[in-house]
Design a protein around this motif. Structure first.
Motif, PDB file in Angstrom:
ATOM      1  N   ILE A  63     -36.344  -1.798   5.650  1.00 50.07           N
ATOM      2  CA  ILE A  63     -36.948  -1.185   4.463  1.00 50.07           C
ATOM      3  C   ILE A  63     -36.778  -2.092   3.253  1.00 50.07           C
ATOM      4  O   ILE A  63     -37.745  -2.397   2.551  1.00 50.07           O
ATOM      5  CB  ILE A  63     -36.316   0.199   4.184  1.00 50.07           C
TER       6      ILE A  63
ATOM      7  N   PHE B 161     -41.354  -3.299   6.824  1.00 50.13           N
ATOM      8  CA  PHE B 161     -42.294  -2.207   7.065  1.00 50.13           C
ATOM      9  C   PHE B 161     -43.510  -2.364   6.151  1.00 50.13           C
ATOM     10  O   PHE B 161     -44.657  -2.172   6.576  1.00 50.13           O
ATOM     11  CB  PHE B 161     -41.630  -0.852   6.810  1.00 50.13           C
ATOM     12  N   GLU B 162     -43.242  -2.705   4.921  1.00 50.63           N
ATOM     13  CA  GLU B 162     -44.321  -2.882   3.939  1.00 50.63           C
ATOM     14  C   GLU B 162     -45.269  -3.989   4.374  1.00 50.63           C
ATOM     15  O   GLU B 162     -46.493  -3.879   4.209  1.00 50.63           O
ATOM     16  CB  GLU B 162     -43.717  -3.211   2.565  1.00 50.63           C
ATOM     17  N   ASP B 163     -44.725  -5.064   4.921  1.00 49.16           N
ATOM     18  CA  ASP B 163     -45.555  -6.170   5.411  1.00 49.16           C
ATOM     19  C   ASP B 163     -46.507  -5.710   6.506  1.00 49.16           C
ATOM     20  O   ASP B 163     -47.574  -6.302   6.705  1.00 49.16           O
ATOM     21  CB  ASP B 163     -44.673  -7.298   5.965  1.00 49.16           C
ATOM     22  N   GLU B 164     -46.116  -4.673   7.222  1.00 43.32           N
ATOM     23  CA  GLU B 164     -46.949  -4.129   8.302  1.00 43.32           C
ATOM     24  C   GLU B 164     -47.905  -3.044   7.798  1.00 43.32           C
ATOM     25  O   GLU B 164     -48.623  -2.426   8.581  1.00 43.32           O
ATOM     26  CB  GLU B 164     -46.068  -3.549   9.411  1.00 43.32           C
ATOM     27  N   GLY B 165     -47.866  -2.804   6.492  1.00 41.16           N
ATOM     28  CA  GLY B 165     -48.748  -1.784   5.915  1.00 41.16           C
ATOM     29  C   GLY B 165     -48.217  -0.375   6.046  1.00 41.16           C
ATOM     30  O   GLY B 165     -48.992   0.588   6.024  1.00 41.16           O
TER      31      GLY B 165
ATOM     32  N   GLY C  58     -38.655  -5.408   3.106  1.00 40.34           N
ATOM     33  CA  GLY C  58     -40.109  -5.264   3.063  1.00 40.34           C
ATOM     34  C   GLY C  58     -40.808  -5.488   4.385  1.00 40.34           C
ATOM     35  O   GLY C  58     -42.024  -5.699   4.423  1.00 40.34           O
TER      36      GLY C  58
ATOM     37  N   THR D 297     -48.082   6.292   5.559  1.00 43.04           N
ATOM     38  CA  THR D 297     -46.740   6.850   5.412  1.00 43.04           C
ATOM     39  C   THR D 297     -46.224   7.344   6.760  1.00 43.04           C
ATOM     40  O   THR D 297     -46.916   8.065   7.478  1.00 43.04           O
ATOM     41  CB  THR D 297     -46.734   8.016   4.411  1.00 43.04           C
TER      42      THR D 297
ATOM     43  N   LYS E 133     -45.390   2.672   4.786  1.00 43.91           N
ATOM     44  CA  LYS E 133     -44.477   3.214   3.785  1.00 43.91           C
ATOM     45  C   LYS E 133     -43.568   4.194   4.500  1.00 43.91           C
ATOM     46  O   LYS E 133     -44.036   5.122   5.152  1.00 43.91           O
ATOM     47  CB  LYS E 133     -45.250   3.931   2.673  1.00 43.91           C
TER      48      LYS E 133
ATOM     49  N   LYS F 207     -53.581   0.007   0.673  1.00 42.62           N
ATOM     50  CA  LYS F 207     -53.220   1.362   1.099  1.00 42.62           C
ATOM     51  C   LYS F 207     -52.242   1.293   2.270  1.00 42.62           C
ATOM     52  O   LYS F 207     -52.431   0.538   3.209  1.00 42.62           O
ATOM     53  CB  LYS F 207     -54.480   2.112   1.533  1.00 42.62           C
ATOM     54  N   LYS F 208     -51.166   2.074   2.180  1.00 48.21           N
ATOM     55  CA  LYS F 208     -50.163   2.045   3.236  1.00 48.21           C
ATOM     56  C   LYS F 208     -50.068   3.399   3.929  1.00 48.21           C
ATOM     57  O   LYS F 208     -50.167   4.439   3.297  1.00 48.21           O
ATOM     58  CB  LYS F 208     -48.796   1.653   2.646  1.00 48.21           C
TER      59      LYS F 208
END
Length: 330
Positions: free
Chosen positions: A49, A54-58, A52, A30, A60, A27-28
């Motif tokens: 972005i 930001f995604e690596d940090e959880g 990835g 937002t 979105k 779960k990320k």
């Protein structure tokens, strides 16, 4: 039978205990980000972005372009965005109006002005004295590009009010078109327009306002005080991701960077993107870390004051929080 049922129940319980954390990890959170414009000047943001980080940090990222400092700040103040990417001067303007929930600068993206002086005619040995007596097509009054532009002119002993004809009544979106149509001898332009004009023979880059005006918090991520307190961990993750992107941009060449962020600039050819990114890298426009230091903050206010646009001086510690940036930089 009961023994078998109990054993199956335990196994089922253990599986659930394993599955639930995995789902939670997936779960990320937002984060709604409002950017003042879509620009190659903000290259590290798009890298964060697309790579990835930001995604690596959880996280979105829900990124929206709000076209203009006033609209960007309105989005932030009205809770239409969690974080705004805009010039630091806007936080000073909000502070001067007595905000009960001050907007705080917490991470810096660019550290110089992003505009260039473009001449209509090719000039081999340019000097700033050549602007005297000319018609100069500048940026909108009250905006950071205009303030930095006037600061540089005065630095070279040029009075914008008496030494040249200064045009400032053209909307930002129409400045380039006005110059291309024949208005002005010189114009202050952002990239990639400056490079495109040079390639098409419509103008020639002769100087950089970024190198002339020095380091300042030109474009910064900011959020309301309430958000920084309530979502402290989210802001910490956001800043860490930005730091990773800033380092990645420093460690890679313009060709690699352009390839990564191309989806954000489909109407710009890769060759032009590389030229622009390389130019911004060479003059140090991209901040190498998210820390907005006091010297930069004071330089910003000096420029605003010189332009007559500073409501009142504000101390660095009042509108800047470097905690997130300093931890990320480590």
């Amino acid at each position: 039978m009961l023994k078998k049922w109990c054993k199956a129940g335990v196994i089922c319980l253990l599986l659930c205990m394993l599955i639930i954390p995995l789902g939670a990890c997936g779960k990320k959170d937002t984060v709604r980000v409002a950017e003042v414009t879509r620009s190659l000047f903000y290259t590290p943001q798009y890298v964060a972005i697309e790579k990835g980080f930001f995604e690596d940090e959880g996280l979105k990222i829900d990124l929206k372009t709000t076209a203009g400092g006033d609209k960007t700040m309105t989005a932030l103040l009205s809770d239409g965005a969690d974080i705004a990417l805009v010039g630091s001067e806007t936080s000073i303007y909000v502070q001067s109006q007595g905000s009960k929930d001050p907007v705080i600068n917490f991470a810096q993206l660019t550290q110089t002005d992003g505009t260039f002086l473009v001449s209509r005619e090719k000039i081999d040995n340019f000097n700033w004295e050549m602007l005297k007596g000319s018609t100069f097509l500048g940026q909108r009054k009250g905006g950071m590009p205009q303030m930095a532009g006037e600061y540089v002119l005065k630095k070279h002993d040029i009075d914008p009010k008496t030494d040249l004809t200064l045009i400032q009544n053209i909307d930002f979106a129409n400045i380039a078109t006005a110059f291309a149509s024949g208005t002005g001898d010189f114009v202050q332009l952002f990239e990639p327009t400056a490079s495109v004009f040079e390639k098409e023979g419509k103008g020639h880059i002769v100087a950089s306002f970024g190198t002339e005006s020095g380091h300042l918090p030109y474009t910064v991520y900011m959020a309301k005080t309430s958000y920084l307190k309530k979502d402290k961990e989210t802001v910490a993750k956001f800043t860490r991701a930005l730091q990773k992107a800033q380092k990645w941009v420093q460690d890679h060449d313009a060709a690699e960077i352009a390839k990564v962020i191309q989806p954000y600039f489909e109407d710009i050819n890769v060759e032009t993107m590389e030229t622009v990114i390389n130019r911004y890298k060479e003059q140090g426009s991209f901040a190498t870390d998210p820390i907005l230091d006091e010297e930069e903050w004071n330089n910003l206010q000096d420029i605003m004051d010189e332009a007559g646009e500073l409501p009142a001086r504000v101390s660095h510690d009042k509108l800047v929080n470097t905690d997130f940036a300093e931890k990320a930089a480590k």
